[in-house]
Design a protein around this motif. Structure first.
Motif, PDB file in Angstrom:
ATOM      1  N   LEU A  20     -23.581  32.918 -24.162  1.00 26.73           N
ATOM      2  CA  LEU A  20     -23.365  31.556 -25.052  1.00 26.73           C
ATOM      3  C   LEU A  20     -22.213  31.135 -24.438  1.00 26.73           C
ATOM      4  N   LYS A  21     -21.054  31.683 -24.063  1.00 29.83           N
ATOM      5  CA  LYS A  21     -19.744  31.117 -23.665  1.00 29.83           C
ATOM      6  C   LYS A  21     -20.032  30.491 -22.529  1.00 29.83           C
ATOM      7  N   ALA A  22     -20.886  31.025 -21.542  1.00 31.84           N
ATOM      8  CA  ALA A  22     -21.250  30.513 -20.206  1.00 31.84           C
ATOM      9  C   ALA A  22     -21.835  29.276 -20.312  1.00 31.84           C
ATOM     10  N   VAL A  23     -22.994  29.174 -21.163  1.00 35.95           N
ATOM     11  CA  VAL A  23     -23.760  28.045 -21.400  1.00 35.95           C
ATOM     12  C   VAL A  23     -22.958  26.864 -21.999  1.00 35.95           C
ATOM     13  N   LEU A  24     -22.096  27.029 -22.960  1.00 36.30           N
ATOM     14  CA  LEU A  24     -21.282  26.042 -23.513  1.00 36.30           C
ATOM     15  C   LEU A  24     -20.274  25.374 -22.625  1.00 36.30           C
ATOM     16  N   PRO A 190     -38.653  24.916 -31.034  1.00 33.64           N
ATOM     17  CA  PRO A 190     -38.318  24.407 -29.723  1.00 33.64           C
ATOM     18  C   PRO A 190     -37.910  22.763 -29.572  1.00 33.64           C
ATOM     19  N   THR A 191     -38.082  22.305 -30.642  1.00 34.27           N
ATOM     20  CA  THR A 191     -37.810  20.651 -30.746  1.00 34.27           C
ATOM     21  C   THR A 191     -36.501  20.508 -30.374  1.00 34.27           C
ATOM     22  N   TYR A 192     -35.750  21.398 -30.802  1.00 33.06           N
ATOM     23  CA  TYR A 192     -34.249  20.999 -30.689  1.00 33.06           C
ATOM     24  C   TYR A 192     -33.817  21.237 -29.185  1.00 33.06           C
ATOM     25  N   ALA A 193     -34.440  22.206 -28.446  1.00 33.46           N
ATOM     26  CA  ALA A 193     -34.227  22.576 -26.886  1.00 33.46           C
ATOM     27  C   ALA A 193     -34.748  21.153 -26.268  1.00 33.46           C
ATOM     28  N   ILE A 194     -36.067  20.672 -26.689  1.00 28.14           N
ATOM     29  CA  ILE A 194     -36.508  19.458 -26.078  1.00 28.14           C
ATOM     30  C   ILE A 194     -35.833  18.217 -26.377  1.00 28.14           C
ATOM     31  N   GLY A 195     -35.177  18.046 -27.821  1.00 27.28           N
ATOM     32  CA  GLY A 195     -34.335  16.972 -27.997  1.00 27.28           C
ATOM     33  C   GLY A 195     -33.036  16.848 -27.188  1.00 27.28           C
ATOM     34  N   HIS A 200     -29.715  14.486 -23.212  1.00 29.17           N
ATOM     35  CA  HIS A 200     -28.596  14.986 -22.490  1.00 29.17           C
ATOM     36  C   HIS A 200     -29.145  15.799 -21.270  1.00 29.17           C
ATOM     37  N   PRO A 201     -30.165  15.201 -20.225  1.00 32.55           N
ATOM     38  CA  PRO A 201     -30.727  15.526 -19.221  1.00 32.55           C
ATOM     39  C   PRO A 201     -30.036  16.485 -18.350  1.00 32.55           C
ATOM     40  N   TRP A 202     -28.810  15.839 -17.857  1.00 39.95           N
ATOM     41  CA  TRP A 202     -27.913  16.652 -16.813  1.00 39.95           C
ATOM     42  C   TRP A 202     -27.287  17.846 -17.545  1.00 39.95           C
ATOM     43  N   GLY A 203     -26.645  17.581 -18.755  1.00 40.17           N
ATOM     44  CA  GLY A 203     -26.108  18.661 -19.520  1.00 40.17           C
ATOM     45  C   GLY A 203     -26.998  19.930 -19.859  1.00 40.17           C
ATOM     46  N   ALA A 204     -28.387  19.261 -20.100  1.00 40.69           N
ATOM     47  CA  ALA A 204     -29.414  20.467 -20.452  1.00 40.69           C
ATOM     48  C   ALA A 204     -29.710  21.230 -19.209  1.00 40.69           C
ATOM     49  N   PHE A 205     -29.705  20.500 -17.988  1.00 38.38           N
ATOM     50  CA  PHE A 205     -30.000  21.088 -16.768  1.00 38.38           C
ATOM     51  C   PHE A 205     -29.042  22.071 -16.441  1.00 38.38           C
ATOM     52  N   LEU A 206     -27.676  21.776 -16.666  1.00 41.10           N
ATOM     53  CA  LEU A 206     -26.605  22.772 -16.252  1.00 41.10           C
ATOM     54  C   LEU A 206     -26.784  23.910 -17.290  1.00 41.10           C
ATOM     55  N   ALA A 207     -26.984  23.723 -18.443  1.00 43.95           N
ATOM     56  CA  ALA A 207     -27.117  24.599 -19.633  1.00 43.95           C
ATOM     57  C   ALA A 207     -28.332  25.489 -19.113  1.00 43.95           C
ATOM     58  N   LEU A 208     -29.239  25.010 -18.896  1.00 40.99           N
ATOM     59  CA  LEU A 208     -30.536  25.788 -18.580  1.00 40.99           C
ATOM     60  C   LEU A 208     -30.096  27.062 -17.505  1.00 40.99           C
ATOM     61  N   GLY A 209     -29.469  26.322 -16.387  1.00 43.29           N
ATOM     62  CA  GLY A 209     -28.990  27.182 -15.297  1.00 43.29           C
ATOM     63  C   GLY A 209     -28.068  28.265 -15.765  1.00 43.29           C
ATOM     64  N   ALA A 210     -27.307  28.284 -16.962  1.00 42.14           N
ATOM     65  CA  ALA A 210     -26.537  29.435 -17.382  1.00 42.14           C
ATOM     66  C   ALA A 210     -27.348  30.204 -18.416  1.00 42.14           C
ATOM     67  N   SER A 211     -28.386  29.627 -18.931  1.00 42.43           N
ATOM     68  CA  SER A 211     -29.070  30.182 -20.011  1.00 42.43           C
ATOM     69  C   SER A 211     -29.964  31.641 -19.235  1.00 42.43           C
ATOM     70  N   PHE A 402     -34.413  28.321 -11.469  1.00 44.17           N
ATOM     71  CA  PHE A 402     -34.057  28.609 -10.298  1.00 44.17           C
ATOM     72  C   PHE A 402     -33.215  27.480  -9.712  1.00 44.17           C
ATOM     73  N   LEU A 403     -33.745  26.336  -9.978  1.00 42.76           N
ATOM     74  CA  LEU A 403     -33.262  24.853  -9.472  1.00 42.76           C
ATOM     75  C   LEU A 403     -32.011  24.499 -10.151  1.00 42.76           C
ATOM     76  N   ALA A 404     -31.951  25.048 -11.394  1.00 45.11           N
ATOM     77  CA  ALA A 404     -30.569  24.775 -12.220  1.00 45.11           C
ATOM     78  C   ALA A 404     -29.575  25.574 -11.897  1.00 45.11           C
ATOM     79  N   ASN A 405     -29.643  26.690 -11.079  1.00 47.19           N
ATOM     80  CA  ASN A 405     -28.833  27.495 -10.670  1.00 47.19           C
ATOM     81  C   ASN A 405     -28.303  27.203  -9.238  1.00 47.19           C
ATOM     82  N   VAL A 406     -29.116  26.222  -8.408  1.00 50.57           N
ATOM     83  CA  VAL A 406     -28.823  25.733  -7.177  1.00 50.57           C
ATOM     84  C   VAL A 406     -27.425  25.026  -7.026  1.00 50.57           C
ATOM     85  N   PRO A 407     -27.076  24.322  -8.151  1.00 49.07           N
ATOM     86  CA  PRO A 407     -25.545  23.558  -7.892  1.00 49.07           C
ATOM     87  C   PRO A 407     -24.558  24.833  -8.094  1.00 49.07           C
ATOM     88  N   LYS A 408     -24.892  25.818  -8.388  1.00 50.85           N
ATOM     89  CA  LYS A 408     -23.870  26.970  -8.509  1.00 50.85           C
ATOM     90  C   LYS A 408     -23.387  27.381  -7.165  1.00 50.85           C
TER      91      LYS A 408
END
Length: 620
Positions: A20-24, A190-195, A200-211, A402-408
């Motif tokens: 959770l620390k890494a995601v936030l 799951p509606t909160y994850a979808i919302g 916040h598409p870019w933030g969600a994309f980065l968060a998914l990479g850390a998730s 996988f794609l969300a981790n490519v920026p790493k």
């Protein structure tokens, strides 16, 4: 169930220490509102549901190779079923090698990030202890790797109870905070994850990479299938591990709703002050167990790769007389130790190391799912609509992870990719070189049946004795046997050509291991013994001989009096006109790898005082 909790879920069970620390952190640190926090918690929860519960525990665990799991085991099963499709076989080999390489790269990072994250609990007790985090981590890791030679059996008995206590503690830490802020339970929708993704598409994309950090160790569920079986793993996950992880992540979310500053160490901040020291100690022990499971998995993967001719022979020490899976590889242990020490010293914190984590895990998950879908189509004969469901619910998510981790890659993800690339290069080089080398060996050795038939017309003197020729090819003549007949014109009264064949399964029942062939002549004292083994069975030539003597009335001699004759080939540079077959660097790498091969006398458990070596040259 207790055993599965201790070994299988060690890695994924320690992920609340840093996830959770890494995601936030990647989404802006403490600058979040309640909706965004619930969205992040929802993403983590549904990654656990879809990747671990549905994909692995629910479906992939059913694809076992005689009870054994893991990407190389699955690939071996597929290759046996699609031999008539050379292109598909080649694709399966490539996918399995890359997947195994990514797993081994992950084996370096997991112990480093797990132990670092536990040692960082010292800073919650007292911020002045920050300088001791790295030294304490190095001491713990040094002790961990130093005791590997004793095997997991001696310390494994404590794994289950300790990890059970850890999961109960995770749940107990989360429950009070959930009771204080029950609104955090909305994150289960799951509606909160979808919302969060929509707003916040870019933030969600980065968060998914850390998730993905929340599901690290999912591949271990499959790799450790052979140790416990599907039912204990399924029950342990559904009844304890999964609920405890959910409760803890929800508890961390509730804590952060009230105290955003607790993001520095959300797991340890869940505990009251009096419980911090016991919690740090328990967390450190849990991360050691998680690291132990990953190291043991690396040993198993390397042995499977050796048996599949992807790596040269390495020394394998059996640490248990009854459990074939309990092994120790000194060379692999040393490489892992040096790599982990370098990572801890270089990165210094779990937060920095988390940036390097994810690519190896998501790559392994994606490749393993790909192989499973191939397996489901060609072996289970799944309908296309079933495969489509798996692609929609699992494939799309894992590809996105996988794609969300490519920026790493720039910030540290290059590290596991580089490690995996080196391992894959070694494996492909050895696989290619061994095929070329064995092709040239076959040309030197000549057909076995033709040689046996020719002995009838030659004046070969037979003398008392028993000679056993370990030989890797069913159809060719051991060079030592051919040399003895051609140059000395003398052969022992009893000649046994013994071939060990790896059949691509975990283990072969003892009553099905030996196949004896008199090679067309019953009175010449020459027989061929085929010894079938799985990748968990020892390659014990004297044991094979004893089993053959006990099984056949044709072998009337004392196996303890046998002399073993090895044909050894020295690799020399190829002639100039032969160098175009493969690149120079690859040939040089293959020759260097060949020099690291373990002594065959030790590999085959041969008695040195009764072993003779006959050598020749092969140009590669």
């Amino acid at each position: 169930m207790i055993g599965a909790i201790g070994v299988v879920f060690g890695d994924i069970g320690t992920s609340p220490l840093y996830t959770l620390k890494a995601v936030l952190t990647v989404t802006g640190g403490q600058s979040y509102n309640e909706t965004e926090l619930l969205g992040v918690i929802s993403m983590i929860a549904w990654c656990l549901v879809l990747v671990v519960t549905f994909t692995y525990v629910g479906v992939i665990l059913r694809a076992d190779n005689q009870g054994e799991g893991g990407i190389l085991s699955l690939a071996s099963l597929i290759r046996r079923r699609v031999r008539h499709r050379p292109r598909l076989t080649f694709a399966v080999i490539v996918i399995s090698v890359i997947g195994a390489s990514l797993f081994l790269g992950d084996s370096l990072i997991t112990p480093a990030i797990s132990v670092l994250s536990a040692a960082e609990g010292l800073t919650v007790i007292n911020s002045s202890l920050q300088q001791w985090v790295v030294p304490v981590s190095l001491v713990v890791l040094t002790l961990l790797f130093a005791f590997q030679h004793k095997g997991t059996g001696h310390i494994g008995r404590a794994f289950g109870p300790v990890m059970t206590l850890w999961f109960v503690t995770l749940a107990a830490l989360g429950l009070p905070w959930i009771a204080r802020h029950p609104e955090v339970l909305l994150a289960l929708s799951p509606t909160y994850a979808i919302g969060f993704v929509i707003h916040h598409p870019w933030g969600a994309f980065l968060a998914l990479g850390a998730s993905v950090l929340a599901v690290t160790g999912a591949e271990a569920l499959y790799a450790d299938l052979g140790h416990f079986g599907r039912k204990p793993i399924f029950l342990a996950w559904m009844l304890l591990a999964f609920p405890a992880l959910l409760l803890n992540y929800l508890g961390q979310g509730a804590l952060l709703l009230e105290k955003p500053e607790a993001l520095a160490s959300p797991l340890f901040s869940l505990a009251p002050q009096w419980a911090l020291i016991p919690l740090v100690i328990l967390a450190t022990v849990a991360t050691v167990i998680a690291s132990q499971a990953v190291i043991a998995g690396a040993f198993s993967i390397v042995r499977q790769a050796i048996r599949a001719s992807f790596l040269p022979r390495l020394k394998v020490v059996q640490t248990s007389p009854v459990q074939g899976g309990q092994i120790y590889l000194p060379v692999v242990n040393m490489i892992l130790f040096l790599g982990v020490v370098i990572l801890v010293a270089q990165f210094g914190s779990s937060e920095r190391l988390a940036s390097a984590y994810g690519l190896a895990v998501t790559g392994t998950l994606l490749l393993e799912l790909t192989l499973f879908l191939v397996f489901a189509h060609f072996v289970w004969h799944w309908k296309w609509w079933k495969i489509a469901i798996m692609v929609v619910f699992s494939g799309v998510l894992e590809l996105t992870l996988f794609l969300a981790n490519v920026p790493k890659i720039i910030s540290g993800g290059w590290l596991p990719l580089s490690i995996s690339a080196v391992i894959a290069t070694i494996m492909f080089t050895w696989y290619r070189g061994s095929r070329i080398m064995f092709g040239r060996r076959r040309a030197l050795e000549g057909p076995l049946q033709q040689f046996i038939d020719s002995l009838r017309a030659r004046d070969i003197k037979r003398v008392p004795g028993i000679a056993v020729y370990p030989h890797g090819d069913l159809t060719t003549t051991p060079l030592a046997l051919r040399a003895s007949a051609n140059f000395t014109h003398v052969l022992p009264e009893h000649v046994v050509i013994l071939t060990i064949k790896n059949v691509g399964v975990p283990t072969v029942p003892e009553d099905r291991r030996v196949v004896i062939d008199n090679l067309g002549w019953e009175d010449d004292g020459i027989v061929h013994v085929l010894y079938r083994v799985g990748f968990k069975d020892p390659q014990d030539v004297p044991a094979a001989l004893r089993l053959a003597v006990n099984k056949s009335c044709e072998l009337e001699f004392d196996p303890e009096q046998a002399t073993y004759v090895l044909s050894v080939f020295r690799i020399e540079p190829a002639e100039e006109d032969d160098k175009a077959t493969w690149p120079r660097w690859q040939r040089q790498l293959f020759r260097r790898l060949e020099k690291t091969s373990a002594n065959r006398t030790n590999v085959f458990h041969l008695p040195p005082e009764r072993t003779i070596i006959v050598g020749s040259e092969v140009h590669v």
